[in-house]
Write an enzyme that holds these catalytic residues in place. Structure first.
Site, short mmCIF file in Angstrom:
data_model
loop_
_atom_site.label_atom_id
_atom_site.label_comp_id
_atom_site.label_asym_id
_atom_site.label_seq_id
_atom_site.Cartn_x
_atom_site.Cartn_y
_atom_site.Cartn_z
N LYS A 72 0.59 -1.03 0.09
CA LYS A 72 0.22 0.01 0.05
C LYS A 72 0.87 1.19 0.01
CE LYS A 72 -3.96 -1.90 0.22
NZ LYS A 72 -5.24 -1.60 -0.69
N LYS A 173 -4.04 7.29 -14.09
CA LYS A 173 -4.66 6.14 -13.31
C LYS A 173 -5.23 6.76 -12.00
CE LYS A 173 -3.83 1.94 -11.03
NZ LYS A 173 -2.89 0.74 -10.72
N ASN A 181 -12.74 5.06 -6.75
CA ASN A 181 -12.64 4.17 -5.67
C ASN A 181 -13.34 5.10 -4.30
OD1 ASN A 181 -10.85 2.97 -7.19
ND2 ASN A 181 -9.28 3.02 -5.76
#
Length: 290
Positions: A72, A173, A181
């Site tokens: 992450k 992106k 998201n």
């Protein structure tokens, strides 16, 4: 040639499995229950392929030739500090968000940026669903190692291309993720629902407009609204990574996605109030789960 996959979650495990299947040496770095299951039972991949692998897995980095980093974004600095203690020739970030490559460049001499659309979901520890074959773009951020990583992925049968505009692709992106998201996470819906439900899509368009204005000022001309809409519809049944994190009570990467647009907007004098709202709402959910 030994490839290290640092961050053996869904995406990292899939990439490592594809490389391993091609006969190349792979070591996985994992933690917690994922580490325990991989060590005791190995890795299972289902979906587009159905195979089980015995894997070499550690809970700390080891010497290797190349490193794919798939942790992450909020763990990038910590990973870099751990990686300083081992030897390798280059590191490639295949992470979400903006800023990972800059962090890594403060530590290492050969850094490659990457974006990928390969789909992977962690069904349970040790079991990854290969949800979709995609495309990976790689580009040198510091040094000259992109082609080395591309060679590894090509040997694994993956679709990969070395490009000269990886910075633009990373921001693009991030913009798509900024639209999809947080709204899927807040509303607890699959990707396609943000387009299908007018009340959600109205907000999505505002986020897209802010991202597009910021990217345009940076010299990156992207039709964020239409691209995000197409991606949401093409992945309509997917549960975004941020939604999965919220459902598991885990920290999200919102600060490195929408937060990146808030910070860049301030730098450029462009308001990003909808992106800032997403950061505050998602962070509020995270803090409310503590």
């Amino acid at each position: 040639m030994t490839v290290m996959v640092f961050g053996a979650g869904a995406l990292g495990s899939l990439i490592g499995a594809l490389i391993l299947k091609s006969g190349q040496d792979v070591v996985f770095i994992a933690r917690g229950e994922q580490y325990r299951v991989l060590k005791e039972r190995g890795l299972k991949i289902s979906g587009l392929m159905d195979e089980e692998f015995e894997v070499e897995v550690y809970d700390r980095p080891v010497d290797a030739d190349l490193v794919f980093l798939t942790v992450k974004a909020y763990d990038t600095e910590k990973a870099a500090e751990l990686l300083r203690d081992v030897s390798f020739d280059g590191i490639c970030s295949l992470q979400n968000g903006v800023g990972n490559e800059d962090i890594l460049s403060g530590y290492f001499s050969a850094v490659v940026g990457g974006v990928t659309t390969y789909g992977a979901n962690l069904k349970e520890p040790g079991h990854v669903v290969y949800a979709g074959e995609g495309m990976t773009f790689l580009g040198d951020w510091k040094g000259n190692a992109a082609h080395n990583f591309a060679d590894v992925m090509e040997k694994a049968g993956m679709n990969v291309e070395v490009v000269g505009d990886i910075g633009k692709r990373i921001w693009e992106k991030a913009a798509i993720n900024a639209v999809i998201n947080p709204l899927t996470a807040i509303c607890r819906v699959r990707n396609g629902k943000i387009v299908e439900i007018p009340q959600i899509w109205t907000i999505a368009k505002k986020i897209a407009g802010e991202c597009e204005a910021i990217l345009g000022r940076m010299g990156f001309h992207v039709d964020v609204e239409n691209v995000a809409r197409d991606v949401a519809l093409r992945t309509s049944e997917n549960r975004s990574s941020m939604l999965q994190d919220v459902e598991k009570g885990k920290r999200t990467e919102v600060e490195f996605i929408n937060g990146a647009f808030v910070r860049k907007g301030r730098e450029l004098g462009i308001d990003a109030i909808y992106n800032e709202m997403m950061v505050n709402l998602v962070r509020g959910m995270e803090l409310g789960m503590d």
